[in-house]
Write a protein that holds these residues in place. Structure first.
Motif, mmCIF file in Angstrom:
data_model
loop_
_atom_site.group_PDB
_atom_site.id
_atom_site.type_symbol
_atom_site.label_atom_id
_atom_site.label_comp_id
_atom_site.label_asym_id
_atom_site.label_seq_id
_atom_site.Cartn_x
_atom_site.Cartn_y
_atom_site.Cartn_z
ATOM 1 N N TYR A 33 71.891 0.211 31.743
ATOM 2 C CA TYR A 33 72.922 0.890 30.961
ATOM 3 C C TYR A 33 72.737 2.412 31.038
ATOM 4 C CZ TYR A 33 72.251 -3.663 28.658
ATOM 5 O OH TYR A 33 72.069 -5.001 28.399
ATOM 6 N N TYR A 35 73.880 5.905 28.823
ATOM 7 C CA TYR A 35 74.424 6.432 27.581
ATOM 8 C C TYR A 35 74.382 7.956 27.646
ATOM 9 C CZ TYR A 35 73.617 1.867 25.319
ATOM 10 O OH TYR A 35 73.628 0.547 24.980
ATOM 11 N N GLN A 37 74.092 11.274 24.906
ATOM 12 C CA GLN A 37 73.807 11.633 23.514
ATOM 13 C C GLN A 37 73.878 13.145 23.354
ATOM 14 O OE1 GLN A 37 69.877 10.714 22.059
ATOM 15 N NE2 GLN A 37 70.601 10.489 19.941
ATOM 16 N N GLY A 42 74.439 9.771 17.620
ATOM 17 C CA GLY A 42 73.838 8.625 18.268
ATOM 18 C C GLY A 42 74.309 8.524 19.706
ATOM 19 N N PRO A 43 73.640 7.747 20.520
ATOM 20 C CA PRO A 43 74.059 7.571 21.917
ATOM 21 C C PRO A 43 75.438 6.932 22.004
ATOM 22 C CG PRO A 43 71.815 6.795 21.598
ATOM 23 C CD PRO A 43 72.374 7.045 20.239
ATOM 24 N N PHE A 45 77.921 4.846 24.665
ATOM 25 C CA PHE A 45 77.874 4.031 25.874
ATOM 26 C C PHE A 45 78.747 4.645 26.963
ATOM 27 C CE2 PHE A 45 77.827 0.273 28.457
ATOM 28 C CZ PHE A 45 79.124 0.097 28.918
ATOM 29 N N TYR A 48 77.598 0.018 32.276
ATOM 30 C CA TYR A 48 76.447 -0.829 32.494
ATOM 31 C C TYR A 48 76.630 -1.715 33.718
ATOM 32 C CZ TYR A 48 77.865 -5.519 30.750
ATOM 33 O OH TYR A 48 78.439 -6.757 30.587
ATOM 34 N N GLU A 56 81.199 -2.766 33.088
ATOM 35 C CA GLU A 56 81.964 -2.071 32.068
ATOM 36 C C GLU A 56 81.858 -0.570 32.256
ATOM 37 O OE1 GLU A 56 83.576 -5.242 29.789
ATOM 38 O OE2 GLU A 56 83.935 -3.084 29.686
ATOM 39 N N LYS A 57 82.946 0.119 31.996
ATOM 40 C CA LYS A 57 82.947 1.578 31.984
ATOM 41 C C LYS A 57 83.676 2.064 30.744
ATOM 42 C CE LYS A 57 84.789 2.474 36.042
ATOM 43 N NZ LYS A 57 85.210 3.290 37.217
ATOM 44 N N ARG A 59 85.692 4.713 28.310
ATOM 45 C CA ARG A 59 86.731 5.737 28.518
ATOM 46 C C ARG A 59 86.124 7.125 28.606
ATOM 47 N NH1 ARG A 59 89.058 2.135 25.014
ATOM 48 N NH2 ARG A 59 88.244 3.238 23.207
ATOM 49 N N LEU A 91 70.831 9.050 28.772
ATOM 50 C CA LEU A 91 69.822 8.021 28.570
ATOM 51 C C LEU A 91 70.142 6.792 29.407
ATOM 52 C CD1 LEU A 91 69.652 8.303 24.692
ATOM 53 C CD2 LEU A 91 67.816 8.923 26.249
ATOM 54 N N LEU B 89 67.448 5.175 14.311
ATOM 55 C CA LEU B 89 68.832 4.835 14.625
ATOM 56 C C LEU B 89 69.021 3.325 14.557
ATOM 57 C CD1 LEU B 89 68.850 7.115 17.729
ATOM 58 C CD2 LEU B 89 70.562 7.378 15.964
ATOM 59 N N TYR B 100 81.137 -4.752 26.597
ATOM 60 C CA TYR B 100 79.890 -4.242 26.059
ATOM 61 C C TYR B 100 80.076 -2.884 25.432
ATOM 62 C CZ TYR B 100 75.098 -2.814 25.535
ATOM 63 O OH TYR B 100 73.919 -2.398 25.005
ATOM 64 N N GLN B 101 81.105 -2.143 25.837
ATOM 65 C CA GLN B 101 81.257 -0.777 25.371
ATOM 66 C C GLN B 101 81.432 -0.675 23.872
ATOM 67 O OE1 GLN B 101 84.675 0.788 27.317
ATOM 68 N NE2 GLN B 101 85.987 -0.894 26.751
ATOM 69 N N VAL B 103 79.356 -1.554 21.678
ATOM 70 C CA VAL B 103 78.108 -1.292 20.964
ATOM 71 C C VAL B 103 78.199 0.071 20.313
ATOM 72 C CG1 VAL B 103 75.654 -0.834 21.234
ATOM 73 C CG2 VAL B 103 76.691 -2.765 22.394
ATOM 74 N N PHE B 105 76.289 2.973 17.837
ATOM 75 C CA PHE B 105 75.098 3.514 17.199
ATOM 76 C C PHE B 105 75.482 4.295 15.950
ATOM 77 C CE2 PHE B 105 71.330 3.183 19.945
ATOM 78 C CZ PHE B 105 71.883 2.664 21.102
ATOM 79 N N GLY B 106 74.583 4.294 14.966
ATOM 80 C CA GLY B 106 74.720 5.224 13.857
ATOM 81 C C GLY B 106 74.223 6.599 14.282
ATOM 82 N N THR B 107 74.392 7.575 13.412
ATOM 83 C CA THR B 107 73.965 8.938 13.732
ATOM 84 C C THR B 107 72.508 9.177 13.376
ATOM 85 O OG1 THR B 107 74.864 9.685 11.640
ATOM 86 C CG2 THR B 107 76.255 9.959 13.589
ATOM 87 N N GLY B 108 71.881 8.213 12.696
ATOM 88 C CA GLY B 108 70.455 8.305 12.475
ATOM 89 C C GLY B 108 70.035 8.874 11.133
#
Lengths: 116, 115
Positions: A33, A35, A37, A42-43, A45, A48, A56-57, A59, A91, B89, B100-101, B103, B105-108
């Motif tokens: 994957y 990412y 950031q 947060g990271p 996506f 992958y 997957e890509k 936007r 990442l 996080l 999968y996109q 997923v 994350f929070g900002t931490g």
């Protein structure tokens, strides 16, 4: 060290230049994957792969971005005609995807890109 | 659209204190939830992964719980140490529905443990 590795760790470039990053996943992992950031976030996506197939890509991945994983092992992420807004930490993560569940991701140290 | 919120954004505690970090998500149809720590300028280190069918996971001084119905997860850190100082996080993966996109994350929560 058998973790995820990324190269380079830092990259400074001028606007308009092309850059390429490399990610080496954990050897037995079939998913990889990418990412992005930015500071204080947060990271997010980007894309992958499962083995060599890009499944997957996001936007977020504009036409200037391209990723490959030609032999299902290491991956490269290229950014063409870089812009200042591309400055971020990139990442890479890998996981062993099993239909039975799990799929825990392991992250590399990241490549910090600064576009001047 | 899934939204993941982590409160507080920053936390400072004296060494030895037990503490709880919170993660809230708006869509309870999740596949799993993962907690990470991130040291400044570094990548993410996985701490705990909780499948949707599980209520909690433990690793050493860390315990993560999951309550899907209320859209909450907590990370409990016992007997905090200065080495625990980092940003924590949480990441939520939805039930597989074609991408999968999704997923998120929070900002931490940035944790500082004072010696």
């Amino acid at each position: 060290d058998t973790g995820v590795s990324q190269d380079p760790r830092h990259k400074i470039t001028k606007r308009g230049q092309n850059v390429t990053f490399r990610c080496d996943p954990i050897s037995e992992h079939n998913r990889l994957y990418w990412y992005r950031q930015t500071l204080g976030q947060g990271p997010e996506f980007l894309t992958y792969f499962q083995n060599e197939a890009q499944l997957e890509k996001s936007r977020l991945l504009s036409d200037r971005f391209s990723a490959e994983r030609p032999k299902g092992s290491f991956s490269t992420l290229e950014i063409q005609r870089t812009e200042q807004g591309d400055s971020a930490m990139y990442l890479c993560a890998s996981s062993l995807y099993l239909t039975s569940g799990g799929n825990e991701q392991f992250f590399g140290p990241g490549t910090r890109l600064t576009v001047l | 659209k899934q939204e993941v919120t982590q409160i507080p954004a920053a936390l400072s505690v004296p060494e030895g204190e037990n503490l709880v970090l919170n993660c809230s998500f708006t869509d309870s149809a999740i596949y799993n939830l993962q907690w990470f720590r991130q040291d400044p300028g570094k990548g993410l280190t996985s701490l705990l992964l909780i499948q949707s069918s599980q209520r909690e996971q433990t690793s050493g001084r860390l315990n993560a719980s999951l309550d899907k119905s209320s859209g909450r997860s907590t990370l409990y850190i016992a007997a905090s140490q200065p080495g625990d100082s980092a940003t924590y996080l949480c990441a939520v993966r939805p039930v597989d529905s074609g991408g999968y996109q999704k997923v998120t994350f929070g900002t931490g929560t940035k944790l500082q443990v004072i010696p």
